[in-house]
Write a protein that holds these residues in place. Structure first.
Motif, PDB file in Angstrom:
ATOM      1  N   LEU A  32      11.002  -2.109 -10.558  1.00 39.89           N
ATOM      2  CA  LEU A  32      12.091  -1.382  -9.908  1.00 39.89           C
ATOM      3  C   LEU A  32      11.548  -0.524  -8.759  1.00 39.89           C
ATOM      4  O   LEU A  32      12.155  -0.446  -7.688  1.00 39.89           O
ATOM      5  CB  LEU A  32      12.822  -0.507 -10.941  1.00 39.89           C
ATOM      6  N   GLN A  33      10.388   0.065  -8.978  1.00 43.34           N
ATOM      7  CA  GLN A  33       9.777   0.866  -7.905  1.00 43.34           C
ATOM      8  C   GLN A  33       9.374  -0.043  -6.735  1.00 43.34           C
ATOM      9  O   GLN A  33       9.529   0.320  -5.567  1.00 43.34           O
ATOM     10  CB  GLN A  33       8.577   1.654  -8.448  1.00 43.34           C
ATOM     11  N   ALA A  34       8.894  -1.240  -7.053  1.00 45.36           N
ATOM     12  CA  ALA A  34       8.540  -2.193  -5.989  1.00 45.36           C
ATOM     13  C   ALA A  34       9.792  -2.553  -5.185  1.00 45.36           C
ATOM     14  O   ALA A  34       9.754  -2.602  -3.950  1.00 45.36           O
ATOM     15  CB  ALA A  34       7.911  -3.446  -6.595  1.00 45.36           C
ATOM     16  N   ILE A  35      10.906  -2.784  -5.867  1.00 49.54           N
ATOM     17  CA  ILE A  35      12.155  -3.144  -5.174  1.00 49.54           C
ATOM     18  C   ILE A  35      12.594  -1.993  -4.253  1.00 49.54           C
ATOM     19  O   ILE A  35      12.970  -2.211  -3.105  1.00 49.54           O
ATOM     20  CB  ILE A  35      13.266  -3.512  -6.196  1.00 49.54           C
ATOM     21  N   ARG A  36      12.505  -0.767  -4.773  1.00 47.88           N
ATOM     22  CA  ARG A  36      12.861   0.408  -3.944  1.00 47.88           C
ATOM     23  C   ARG A  36      11.993   0.473  -2.684  1.00 47.88           C
ATOM     24  O   ARG A  36      12.492   0.678  -1.577  1.00 47.88           O
ATOM     25  CB  ARG A  36      12.625   1.707  -4.730  1.00 47.88           C
ATOM     26  N   LEU A  37      10.691   0.299  -2.880  1.00 48.92           N
ATOM     27  CA  LEU A  37       9.764   0.391  -1.741  1.00 48.92           C
ATOM     28  C   LEU A  37      10.050  -0.702  -0.717  1.00 48.92           C
ATOM     29  O   LEU A  37       9.976  -0.470   0.496  1.00 48.92           O
ATOM     30  CB  LEU A  37       8.317   0.283  -2.237  1.00 48.92           C
ATOM     31  N   ILE A  38      10.372  -1.892  -1.182  1.00 43.75           N
ATOM     32  CA  ILE A  38      10.662  -2.999  -0.258  1.00 43.75           C
ATOM     33  C   ILE A  38      11.971  -2.707   0.485  1.00 43.75           C
ATOM     34  O   ILE A  38      12.063  -2.908   1.694  1.00 43.75           O
ATOM     35  CB  ILE A  38      10.701  -4.348  -1.014  1.00 43.75           C
ATOM     36  N   GLY A  39      12.955  -2.193  -0.261  1.00 40.37           N
ATOM     37  CA  GLY A  39      14.246  -1.850   0.356  1.00 40.37           C
ATOM     38  C   GLY A  39      14.084  -0.853   1.482  1.00 40.37           C
ATOM     39  O   GLY A  39      14.788  -0.914   2.493  1.00 40.37           O
ATOM     40  N   SER A  40      13.147   0.075   1.339  1.00 39.47           N
ATOM     41  CA  SER A  40      13.032   1.105   2.386  1.00 39.47           C
ATOM     42  C   SER A  40      11.916   0.835   3.396  1.00 39.47           C
ATOM     43  O   SER A  40      11.822   1.556   4.386  1.00 39.47           O
ATOM     44  CB  SER A  40      12.879   2.494   1.757  1.00 39.47           C
ATOM     45  N   ASN A  41      11.065  -0.158   3.150  1.00 42.02           N
ATOM     46  CA  ASN A  41       9.942  -0.368   4.075  1.00 42.02           C
ATOM     47  C   ASN A  41       9.846  -1.725   4.764  1.00 42.02           C
ATOM     48  O   ASN A  41       9.191  -1.830   5.793  1.00 42.02           O
ATOM     49  CB  ASN A  41       8.613  -0.120   3.341  1.00 42.02           C
ATOM     50  N   LEU A  42      10.456  -2.777   4.180  1.00 42.54           N
ATOM     51  CA  LEU A  42      10.220  -4.107   4.760  1.00 42.54           C
ATOM     52  C   LEU A  42      10.798  -4.234   6.176  1.00 42.54           C
ATOM     53  O   LEU A  42      10.134  -4.746   7.082  1.00 42.54           O
ATOM     54  CB  LEU A  42      10.750  -5.214   3.823  1.00 42.54           C
ATOM     55  N   ARG A  43      12.009  -3.754   6.375  1.00 38.41           N
ATOM     56  CA  ARG A  43      12.588  -3.841   7.734  1.00 38.41           C
ATOM     57  C   ARG A  43      11.699  -3.100   8.738  1.00 38.41           C
ATOM     58  O   ARG A  43      11.431  -3.587   9.834  1.00 38.41           O
ATOM     59  CB  ARG A  43      13.996  -3.237   7.758  1.00 38.41           C
ATOM     60  N   ARG A  44      11.272  -1.907   8.339  1.00 38.79           N
ATOM     61  CA  ARG A  44      10.429  -1.089   9.232  1.00 38.79           C
ATOM     62  C   ARG A  44       9.126  -1.815   9.569  1.00 38.79           C
ATOM     63  O   ARG A  44       8.674  -1.787  10.721  1.00 38.79           O
ATOM     64  CB  ARG A  44      10.094   0.242   8.559  1.00 38.79           C
ATOM     65  N   ALA A  45       8.506  -2.432   8.575  1.00 42.07           N
ATOM     66  CA  ALA A  45       7.219  -3.117   8.806  1.00 42.07           C
ATOM     67  C   ALA A  45       7.396  -4.322   9.726  1.00 42.07           C
ATOM     68  O   ALA A  45       6.519  -4.638  10.531  1.00 42.07           O
ATOM     69  CB  ALA A  45       6.605  -3.540   7.482  1.00 42.07           C
ATOM     70  N   VAL A  46       8.572  -5.006   9.604  1.00 36.11           N
ATOM     71  CA  VAL A  46       8.838  -6.156  10.480  1.00 36.11           C
ATOM     72  C   VAL A  46       9.144  -5.654  11.895  1.00 36.11           C
ATOM     73  O   VAL A  46       8.677  -6.219  12.887  1.00 36.11           O
ATOM     74  CB  VAL A  46      10.011  -7.017   9.936  1.00 36.11           C
ATOM     75  N   ALA A  47       9.918  -4.568  11.975  1.00 31.88           N
ATOM     76  CA  ALA A  47      10.338  -4.047  13.278  1.00 31.88           C
ATOM     77  C   ALA A  47       9.175  -3.481  14.078  1.00 31.88           C
ATOM     78  O   ALA A  47       9.092  -3.639  15.292  1.00 31.88           O
ATOM     79  CB  ALA A  47      11.405  -2.964  13.088  1.00 31.88           C
ATOM     80  N   ASN A  48       8.256  -2.824  13.385  1.00 35.29           N
ATOM     81  CA  ASN A  48       7.135  -2.183  14.074  1.00 35.29           C
ATOM     82  C   ASN A  48       5.889  -2.280  13.190  1.00 35.29           C
ATOM     83  O   ASN A  48       5.684  -1.476  12.286  1.00 35.29           O
ATOM     84  CB  ASN A  48       7.478  -0.709  14.370  1.00 35.29           C
ATOM     85  N   GLY A  49       5.094  -3.283  13.490  1.00 32.21           N
ATOM     86  CA  GLY A  49       3.922  -3.579  12.664  1.00 32.21           C
ATOM     87  C   GLY A  49       2.932  -2.443  12.553  1.00 32.21           C
ATOM     88  O   GLY A  49       2.166  -2.366  11.591  1.00 32.21           O
ATOM     89  N   SER A  50       2.922  -1.531  13.545  1.00 36.75           N
ATOM     90  CA  SER A  50       1.937  -0.448  13.465  1.00 36.75           C
ATOM     91  C   SER A  50       2.457   0.779  12.723  1.00 36.75           C
ATOM     92  O   SER A  50       1.783   1.812  12.684  1.00 36.75           O
ATOM     93  CB  SER A  50       1.407  -0.088  14.852  1.00 36.75           C
ATOM     94  N   ASP A  51       3.632   0.674  12.114  1.00 33.44           N
ATOM     95  CA  ASP A  51       4.166   1.755  11.276  1.00 33.44           C
ATOM     96  C   ASP A  51       3.352   1.790   9.973  1.00 33.44           C
ATOM     97  O   ASP A  51       3.622   1.070   9.018  1.00 33.44           O
ATOM     98  CB  ASP A  51       5.656   1.474  11.002  1.00 33.44           C
ATOM     99  N   LEU A  52       2.338   2.650   9.962  1.00 34.55           N
ATOM    100  CA  LEU A  52       1.380   2.663   8.846  1.00 34.55           C
ATOM    101  C   LEU A  52       2.031   3.081   7.529  1.00 34.55           C
ATOM    102  O   LEU A  52       1.661   2.589   6.462  1.00 34.55           O
ATOM    103  CB  LEU A  52       0.197   3.582   9.174  1.00 34.55           C
TER     104      LEU A  52
END
Ligand SMILES: [Fe+2]
Length: 383
Positions: free
Chosen positions: A212-232
């Motif tokens: 469930l924590q993995a799902i939460r993290l993906i929900g809030s980070n995957l779009r950002r990581a795709v949109a801007n790869g250098s978003d550490l």
């Protein structure tokens, strides 16, 4: 957890010392043929190992979806190199290849013997250190390695507790150079692991927590990581999600999404993450009625507002959220879009029905059920 996890930006600079701590003096470094070998971080790894006095043999021979031939040849090279530690640098493919090649150091024969059950793994291979360059496979903490039999056009995993890597060095800085398409396809693979393990028959309170924590993290980070790869920060969130999902599915297992994605990948060369990403909402929709409560948890974890909804509608929001995420990051909707012809339904279903984790799906799935799911994903069946 059987794997020691070192998680930090810049963590790869410590690989030499970690390798030393394992007793390594001669490392066999397994990586991909192109992208990973040319990565600037590769040089940093070699430098750290050399500074720790470790001799390194580089094996940059792994293709996407490594074959039986690649594994057997690599295992023979590993024997010749006389190494005492294995390092995997790359995504799921080099990692799984390194695992399978290491197994063959302690066990006779071809990897095909273990895939077909003609031999059993009886001895541990060489200790393995994984440095993932993608956030998806979770292979850095799992007991399995997926190998492709190109002759039979099948993907089969070999699994044994001794395959679990000794050390995982997760450095989100390495992920900043991952192209958006790879970020998207590997990220949706991680989401598939987390969702399949969360709803699995074999799930338990510990795996539910990490999934469930993995799902939460993906929900809030995957779009950002795709949109801007250098978003550490987003890269770190995805790397952590992939790790947690890996821990989750290593214990709770996967289900029908992977069962169908394997033949789709083996027969048509579709990337693992893309095949999973296509299948995920179709399998979720079909399994929805088995566990409304868990699907509504997934909806909430992905940021949906289920306030005031009856649980059935809340559960449906999970499918909606996955579809919206897929659309934003550019994962295709149907198998037809990636060139899988309608005539392939039969061979995909025949293979998927033999998947050993199929009974782990929350809804009992037989051949007829899989046919419905695959036909929907093909776009040739609407209901
Ligand atoms: Fe996967």
């Amino acid at each position: 957890m059987p794997t020691k996890v070192v998680f930090a930006p810049g963590a790869i600079s410590g690989i030499g010392q970690e390798c030393r701590n394992l007793g390594g003096t001669k490392a066999f470094l397994v990586t991909g043929r192109t992208f990973t070998k040319n990565s600037p971080y590769f040089t940093q790894i070699i430098k750290s190992l050399n500074e720790a006095g470790i001799e390194v043999h580089i094996h940059a021979e792994i293709e996407a979806d490594p074959s039986v031939e690649t594994i057997d040849q690599g295992a023979a090279d590993m024997k010749l190199a006389n190494a005492n530690v294995v390092i995997a640098f790359g995504g799921g493919s080099p990692t799984d290849a390194a695992k399978a090649m290491s197994v063959l150091q302690g066990n006779e024969g071809s990897v095909l013997d273990y895939m077909r059950g003609r031999r059993q793994i009886v001895k541990a291979g060489l200790p393995l250190i994984c440095v993932p360059t993608t956030a998806g496979s979770g292979s850095e903490v799992t007991a399995a390695a997926v190998v492709t039999d190109r002759v039979a056009k099948e993907k089969i995993s070999i699994s044994h507790p001794s395959i679990i890597p000794k050390i995982a060095i997760i450095d989100p800085v390495l992920h900043t150079s991952m192209p958006p398409k790879v970020t998207a396809s590997t990220g949706i693979d991680a989401l598939t692991h987390a969702i399949e393990a969360y709803i699995a028959v074999q799930a338990n309170p510990l795996t539910e927590a990490v999934c469930l924590q993995a799902i939460r993290l993906i929900g809030s980070n995957l779009r950002r990581a795709v949109a801007n790869g250098s978003d550490l920060e987003a890269r770190g969130g995805m790397a952590l999600a992939s790790l947690l999902a890996g821990i989750g599915f290593n214990n709770a297992g996967l289900g029908a999404v992977h069962g169908i994605a394997h033949p789709v990948g083996a027969q048509f060369g579709i990337a693992h993450g893309i095949a999973n990403g296509i299948m995920l909402p179709y399998v979720m929709e079909y399994c929805l009625m088995a566990d409304y409560a868990k699907f509504s948890d997934i909806a909430v974890a992905l940021g949906e507002d289920i306030h005031g909804m009856i649980v059935r509608n809340a559960a449906k929001q999970a499918v909606f959220a996955v579809k919206a995420l897929k659309q934003d990051i550019g994962i295709p909707d149907t198998l037809a879009e990636v060139g899988v012809p309608p005539s392939a339904v039969n061979t995909i279903v025949k293979d998927a029905v033999t998947y050993r984790r199929l009974p782990n799906s929350p809804r009992k799935l037989e051949e007829a059920d899989l046919r419905i799911i695959v036909e929907r994903a093909m776009g040739i069946r609407l209901i």
